[in-house]
Design an enzyme around this catalytic site. Structure first.
Site, PDB file in Angstrom:
ATOM      1  N   ASP A 461     -48.944  33.311-104.239  1.00 14.30           N
ATOM      2  CA  ASP A 461     -49.826  32.308-103.658  1.00 14.30           C
ATOM      3  C   ASP A 461     -49.842  32.575-102.153  1.00 14.30           C
ATOM      4  O   ASP A 461     -49.671  33.728-101.737  1.00 14.30           O
ATOM      5  CB  ASP A 461     -49.355  30.893-104.003  1.00 14.30           C
ATOM      6  CG  ASP A 461     -50.510  29.898-104.064  1.00 14.30           C
ATOM      7  OD1 ASP A 461     -51.274  29.822-103.078  1.00 14.30           O
ATOM      8  OD2 ASP A 461     -50.659  29.197-105.076  1.00 14.30           O
ATOM      9  N   HIS A 494     -52.449  34.876-101.735  1.00 15.98           N
ATOM     10  CA  HIS A 494     -53.719  34.223-101.431  1.00 15.98           C
ATOM     11  C   HIS A 494     -53.904  34.228 -99.911  1.00 15.98           C
ATOM     12  O   HIS A 494     -54.153  35.265 -99.338  1.00 15.98           O
ATOM     13  CB  HIS A 494     -53.748  32.817-102.040  1.00 15.98           C
ATOM     14  CG  HIS A 494     -53.707  32.826-103.535  1.00 15.98           C
ATOM     15  ND1 HIS A 494     -53.561  31.694-104.301  1.00 15.98           N
ATOM     16  CD2 HIS A 494     -53.778  33.860-104.417  1.00 15.98           C
ATOM     17  CE1 HIS A 494     -53.550  32.011-105.588  1.00 15.98           C
ATOM     18  NE2 HIS A 494     -53.680  33.315-105.672  1.00 15.98           N
TER      19      HIS A 494
END
Length: 685
Positions: A461, A494
């Site tokens: 993430d 991300h």
């Protein structure tokens, strides 16, 4: 929108020149000045403060704000960090002086102590045409010192021609006394480290009896299977090389009654039916309040613990997820990285280890889910999945937190969470969480005066994420502020630097510089929130950064983030403002040579704000993109950006030779100078 008709010559990547470091000011030309000795006098063991992120305009050519991060000095070593000079365009390295004699340069030192540096060097070697912004190390690890000794330090910049800048101010650093150690395998504790025996009680006993100020709990080589562990003030956990703390995969080893509320419960208790707050299970390593963080006062920085350190070359393994069928991948530096199964709430029982068992346990035993404020009648799987997985490390209410060297691996939920704390440093860690679901590298929530340097990130993430509460009641909390992020290598994941989606109390004064981002999937600078979250992000300086092989957009600023159900009470729209992006290179958005899918749907600058998104949605304002160069990218798509500046922005190549500038009718008051190609008639809709 205004377009300058007589543009100046571009100064991309500030080659041979420099800019001031104050957010919002234009670049200044370097002024030649002779080197000089350090100023007279010294400061003893100066801890770094917010002055390193609250930069002021100037023309100083000496390195600034030389300091030591809190709790970074022990009995044999210390860490020096400093801000670059105000004028630094021709500085290629820094030289450190100890007691008046040179002991090395920052770049040489980084190759010895920073796990990011071999990746940075490999990135530079591939940049054969000199396209990318140049990053420079500006920190130094000093080793080989003796306990209870004083040393003076100063720093000079090394220019491209070999000359040196004026010296920084001189500081004096005093090492600590020799530390008492508790080795967890000693007869007093009897941890086995065989990978099978549950060593929780043995390790916790070593922690609990480590009460001499500065005491160190030593975890030697071996695999120590353990449940949740709880640290306290004035201690170090040293994970020696070859040591692995392996999280148990059994939910009962993370007892819910010892867990925490991510956000405090307001008093008086909210009356709105939609308000909820969940008691989460503890992480593998924890510093947590006695009331589980329910009260705001009980989690103020220092209220729970001070001077907490985790160091060494060992691994903290959350045992959260299964590996992929291949298990590893060989990265761009020739190293093997673990690869975990990408999963979700719908697939966790198939893909997870601890993650699966905690989800299964919560679903099968809803009556055991105690501590819920405004308990729902039923639990959706998305709620159980989002609230009842353990993160890897959680530190709440800490003053002076220092993490160095360890590897953070395979969390069931988030990686390292630093909440409502102050004076925190994360130095030289490896974050190997790809592609664990929600596997952020670092998360700062309500935390101030943070330093993040020399880290290698390969995450599932965001790499470094900021949060600051949700909606009406979150706006009453602590902002996340004064965080300095530099000399890191950010891979996959991300957002590289990410804000939100929880932004109610503001994320502000963040300096991110001299980082390299490679294959980051969703925005090197990613700012996300909603039209009812409140707060937002402001006063960011994102500079001197090289970005390549981006998976989608390089810059994302959106107020239409898809927020999963979380029980907050709506407030006004969030916004983002006063953001400077300076001296940044972006290459290869959606490039098939980087292994990313080719697509026209991902704009290189993606700004989604303003009335086009719905009534009450704020616009974004006062952005500056200065000396930014793009190639192999998609056009921008900008909605709701106002009163912003594009200065010295060049698109060398755009997919399908499209015009890169796309604005909606609510993007007003923006100006352009020295941009290439020039925008068409604006707004373009």
């Amino acid at each position: 929108m205004q377009v300058a008709r007589t543009p100046r010559k571009p100064n991309h990547r500030l080659a041979g020149a420099a800019a001031t470091v104050l957010i919002g000011l234009t670049s200044l030309t370097a002024i030649a000045a002779p080197s000089s000795a350090a100023p007279p006098g010294s400061q003893d063991s100066p801890a770094c403060s917010s002055s390193s992120t609250r930069l002021e305009a100037g023309t100083a050519q000496a390195p600034q704000n030389l300091c030591v991060p809190a709790a970074a000095t022990d009995d044999t070593s210390t860490l020096l960090v400093w801000n670059k000079p105000d004028v630094y365009g021709d500085v290629v390295d820094y030289r450190v002086y100890q007691n008046g004699a040179p002991i090395g340069t920052a770049e040489e030192n980084a190759r010895q102590f920073s796990p990011a540096q071999e990746y940075v060097d490999a990135f530079r070697a591939r940049d054969t045409d000199g396209f990318h912004a140049k990053t420079v190390a500006h920190n130094f690890t000093v080793t080989g010192l003796s306990p209870r000794t004083k040393h003076t330090f100063s720093v000079t910049g090394i220019r491209a021609d070999g000359s040196e800048t004026p010296a920084s101010g001189t500081i004096t650093v005093t090492t600590t006394p020799k530390r008492h150690t508790n080795v967890v395998t000693a007869p007093a504790y009897k941890a086995k480290g065989d990978g099978t025996t549950l060593d929780t009680a043995a390790i916790q006993k070593a922690i609990d009896t480590c009460r001499t100020p500065g005491c160190t709990v030593v975890v030697p080589q071996g695999t120590f299977r353990t449940g949740a562990l709880f640290l306290h003030s004035n201690m170090t956990v040293e994970l020696q090389e070859g040591a692995r703390l392996l999280g148990s995969d059994q939910p009962e080893d993370y007892p819910l009654e010892k867990g925490y509320y991510l956000y405090p419960v307001p008093e008086p208790l909210p009356t709105e039916a939609e308000y909820r707050n969940y008691l989460r299970p503890p992480s593998l390593l924890n510093v947590l309040p006695g009331d589980n963080g329910r009260s705001k006062e009980g989690r103020e920085p220092g209220a729970v613990a001070s001077n907490v350190r985790i160091t060494g070359k060992g691994v903290v393994d959350g045992n959260g997820w299964k590996r992929t069928s291949t298990g590893t991948v060989t990265d761009e530096a020739g190293n093997e990285l673990p690869q975990y199964v990408a999963s979700s709430a719908g697939k966790v029982l198939e893909d997870g280890l601890l993650a699966a068992n905690q989800f299964r346990n919560a679903k099968a035993n809803p009556d055991a889910l105690t501590g819920i404020v405004n308990r729902p009648d039923t639990f959706e799987d998305s709620v159980l999945y989002g609230q009842y997985r353990s993160s890897l490390m959680t530190f709440m209410g800490v003053d002076n937190l220092y993490l160095e060297g360890v590897t953070a691996d395979n969390p069931a939920f988030h990686g390292v969470m630093i909440v409502d704390s102050e004076n925190t440093t994360v130095n030289g860690m490896r974050h190997t969480t790809y592609n664990t679901n929600n596997g952020d590298g670092l998360e700062f929530g309500g935390t101030s005066n943070g330093i993040v340097l020399n880290n290698f990130f390969d995450t599932g993430d965001d790499q470094v994420n900021f949060a600051a509460g949700q909606g009406k009641y979150g706006a009453q909390g602590r902002p996340s502020e004064d965080v300095w992020i530099f000399n890191n290598y950010m891979r996959m994941g991300h957002g590289g630097i990410a804000v939100g989606s929880n932004t109610a109390a503001w994320v502000q004064r963040v300096l991110a510089e001299d980082n390299v981002m490679y294959k980051v999937e969703t925005g090197g600078l990613r700012m996300k929130s909603t039209s009812d979250m409140a707060g937002g992000g402001r006063n960011f300086l994102f500079r001197d950064t090289a970005m390549a092989c981006m998976g989608s957009s390089a810059f994302i600023m959106t107020l239409s983030y898809n927020q999963s159900p979380s029980g907050y009470v709506a407030a006004d729209s969030a916004t983002f403002k006063d953001v400077v992006v300076r001296n940044v290179s972006v290459d290869g958005n959606n490039s098939p040579s980087c292994g990313m899918a080719v697509s026209d749907s991902k704009p290189v600058i993606d700004i989604q704000a303003g009335p086009a998104l719905g009534e009450g949605t704020a616009t974004l304002s006062n952005f500056t993109f200065q000396d930014v160069v793009f190639r192999n990218v998609n056009p921008a798509n900008i909605k709701g950006l106002t009163n912003s500046v594009f200065d010295g922005v060049t698109f060398q190549s755009v997919r399908n030779n499209a015009n890169p500038w796309r604005f909606d009718q609510y993007s007003t008051g923006n100006s352009f100078a020295d941009v290439s190609p020039a925008p068409a008639a604006l707004p373009a809709g």
